[in-house]
Design a protein around this motif. Structure first.
Motif, short mmCIF file in Angstrom:
data_model
loop_
_atom_site.label_atom_id
_atom_site.label_comp_id
_atom_site.label_asym_id
_atom_site.label_seq_id
_atom_site.Cartn_x
_atom_site.Cartn_y
_atom_site.Cartn_z
N LEU A 1 0.82 -1.21 0.00
CA LEU A 1 0.00 0.00 0.00
C LEU A 1 0.85 1.26 0.00
CD1 LEU A 1 -2.77 -1.08 2.52
CD2 LEU A 1 -3.05 -0.73 0.05
N ALA A 2 1.99 1.22 0.67
CA ALA A 2 2.87 2.39 0.73
C ALA A 2 3.40 2.77 -0.65
CB ALA A 2 4.03 2.13 1.68
N ASN A 3 3.41 1.82 -1.57
CA ASN A 3 3.90 2.09 -2.92
C ASN A 3 2.83 2.64 -3.86
OD1 ASN A 3 6.61 1.32 -2.54
ND2 ASN A 3 6.03 -0.84 -2.65
N VAL A 4 1.61 2.82 -3.37
CA VAL A 4 0.52 3.35 -4.19
C VAL A 4 0.43 4.86 -3.97
CG1 VAL A 4 -1.95 3.27 -4.65
CG2 VAL A 4 -0.73 1.16 -4.04
N ASP A 5 0.60 5.62 -5.04
CA ASP A 5 0.50 7.07 -4.95
C ASP A 5 -0.95 7.48 -4.72
OD1 ASP A 5 3.20 7.57 -5.39
OD2 ASP A 5 2.96 7.62 -7.56
N GLY A 6 -1.15 8.47 -3.88
CA GLY A 6 -2.47 9.04 -3.70
C GLY A 6 -3.27 8.44 -2.57
N LEU A 7 -2.63 7.66 -1.69
CA LEU A 7 -3.39 7.13 -0.57
C LEU A 7 -2.64 7.26 0.74
CD1 LEU A 7 -2.43 4.13 0.66
CD2 LEU A 7 -3.39 3.33 -1.45
N THR A 8 -3.41 7.25 1.81
CA THR A 8 -2.89 7.27 3.17
C THR A 8 -3.41 6.04 3.89
OG1 THR A 8 -2.94 9.69 3.19
CG2 THR A 8 -2.79 8.59 5.33
N ILE A 9 -2.52 5.27 4.48
CA ILE A 9 -2.91 4.07 5.21
C ILE A 9 -3.49 4.47 6.55
CG2 ILE A 9 -2.10 1.92 6.24
CD1 ILE A 9 0.25 2.02 4.18
N GLN A 10 -4.70 4.03 6.83
CA GLN A 10 -5.34 4.30 8.11
C GLN A 10 -5.09 3.15 9.09
OE1 GLN A 10 -7.14 7.25 8.87
NE2 GLN A 10 -6.01 7.79 7.02
N ASN A 11 -5.31 1.91 8.61
CA ASN A 11 -5.16 0.74 9.48
C ASN A 11 -5.00 -0.50 8.61
OD1 ASN A 11 -5.25 -0.66 12.04
ND2 ASN A 11 -7.25 -1.42 11.38
N VAL A 12 -4.10 -1.38 9.02
CA VAL A 12 -3.95 -2.69 8.37
C VAL A 12 -3.95 -3.73 9.47
CG1 VAL A 12 -2.52 -4.18 6.94
CG2 VAL A 12 -2.60 -1.73 6.46
N GLY A 13 -4.83 -4.70 9.35
CA GLY A 13 -4.90 -5.81 10.29
C GLY A 13 -5.06 -7.09 9.50
N VAL A 14 -5.01 -8.21 10.18
CA VAL A 14 -5.19 -9.50 9.51
C VAL A 14 -6.59 -9.52 8.88
CG1 VAL A 14 -5.34 -11.99 9.82
CG2 VAL A 14 -3.58 -10.69 11.02
N GLY A 15 -6.63 -9.62 7.56
CA GLY A 15 -7.90 -9.73 6.84
C GLY A 15 -8.47 -8.45 6.29
N SER A 16 -7.90 -7.29 6.63
CA SER A 16 -8.46 -6.04 6.10
C SER A 16 -7.47 -4.89 6.19
CB SER A 16 -9.74 -5.65 6.86
OG SER A 16 -9.43 -5.28 8.18
N ALA A 17 -7.76 -3.88 5.40
CA ALA A 17 -6.99 -2.64 5.44
C ALA A 17 -7.94 -1.49 5.13
CB ALA A 17 -5.87 -2.67 4.41
N THR A 18 -7.77 -0.41 5.87
CA THR A 18 -8.56 0.79 5.64
C THR A 18 -7.61 1.90 5.20
OG1 THR A 18 -10.15 0.11 7.33
CG2 THR A 18 -10.18 2.43 6.68
N VAL A 19 -7.98 2.55 4.10
CA VAL A 19 -7.15 3.62 3.55
C VAL A 19 -8.01 4.81 3.15
CG1 VAL A 19 -5.41 2.01 2.66
CG2 VAL A 19 -7.26 2.73 1.17
N GLU A 20 -7.40 5.98 3.12
CA GLU A 20 -7.99 7.15 2.50
C GLU A 20 -7.23 7.37 1.20
OE1 GLU A 20 -9.74 9.92 6.06
OE2 GLU A 20 -7.81 10.46 5.19
N TYR A 21 -7.95 7.77 0.16
CA TYR A 21 -7.30 7.93 -1.13
C TYR A 21 -7.88 9.12 -1.89
CZ TYR A 21 -11.50 5.73 -3.03
OH TYR A 21 -12.81 5.45 -3.36
N ASP A 22 -7.05 9.66 -2.75
CA ASP A 22 -7.43 10.77 -3.63
C ASP A 22 -8.01 10.16 -4.90
OD1 ASP A 22 -7.58 12.83 -5.47
OD2 ASP A 22 -5.61 13.66 -4.95
N GLU A 23 -9.33 10.27 -5.05
CA GLU A 23 -10.02 9.62 -6.17
C GLU A 23 -9.59 10.15 -7.53
OE1 GLU A 23 -12.85 12.74 -4.44
OE2 GLU A 23 -11.44 11.31 -3.66
N SER A 24 -8.91 11.28 -7.58
CA SER A 24 -8.41 11.79 -8.86
C SER A 24 -7.08 11.13 -9.23
CB SER A 24 -8.26 13.31 -8.83
OG SER A 24 -7.19 13.69 -7.97
N ARG A 25 -6.46 10.40 -8.29
CA ARG A 25 -5.16 9.78 -8.54
C ARG A 25 -5.19 8.26 -8.54
NH1 ARG A 25 -1.19 12.45 -4.42
NH2 ARG A 25 0.35 11.30 -5.64
N VAL A 26 -6.13 7.66 -7.83
CA VAL A 26 -6.15 6.21 -7.71
C VAL A 26 -7.58 5.74 -7.42
CG1 VAL A 26 -5.62 6.19 -5.22
CG2 VAL A 26 -4.95 4.24 -6.63
N THR A 27 -7.91 4.53 -7.90
CA THR A 27 -9.24 3.96 -7.68
C THR A 27 -9.16 2.83 -6.66
OG1 THR A 27 -9.05 2.27 -9.39
CG2 THR A 27 -9.86 4.45 -10.08
#
Length: 68
Positions: free
Chosen positions: A24-50
């Motif tokens: 996830l750190a290698n994806v431009d346009g997002l901020t990692i909120q939380n990563v746990g076993v089985g899920s990850a929550t991120v905020e992302y700039d919809e103009s840069r990444v889907t």
């Protein structure tokens, strides 16, 4: 910024969490909120990444995933 939670398969330990964070750190346009076993929550700039591109990056790291 938009927010999404990915459902991630194949994670079972801290090493898996670290691998997903690294992918996830290698994806431009997002901020990692939380990563746990089985899920990850991120905020992302919809103009840069889907949500599909984010899930694809995690899947490419060996953990099949999909945006929830």
């Amino acid at each position: 910024m938009e927010k999404t939670t990915l459902k991630i398969e194949g994670m079972s330990c801290g090493h898996c969490v670290g691998s997903v964070k690294k992918a996830l750190a290698n994806v431009d346009g997002l901020t990692i909120q939380n990563v746990g076993v089985g899920s990850a929550t991120v905020e992302y700039d919809e103009s840069r990444v889907t949500p599909t591109q984010i899930a694809d990056a995690v899947s490419a790291a060996g953990y099949p995933s999909a945006a929830a």
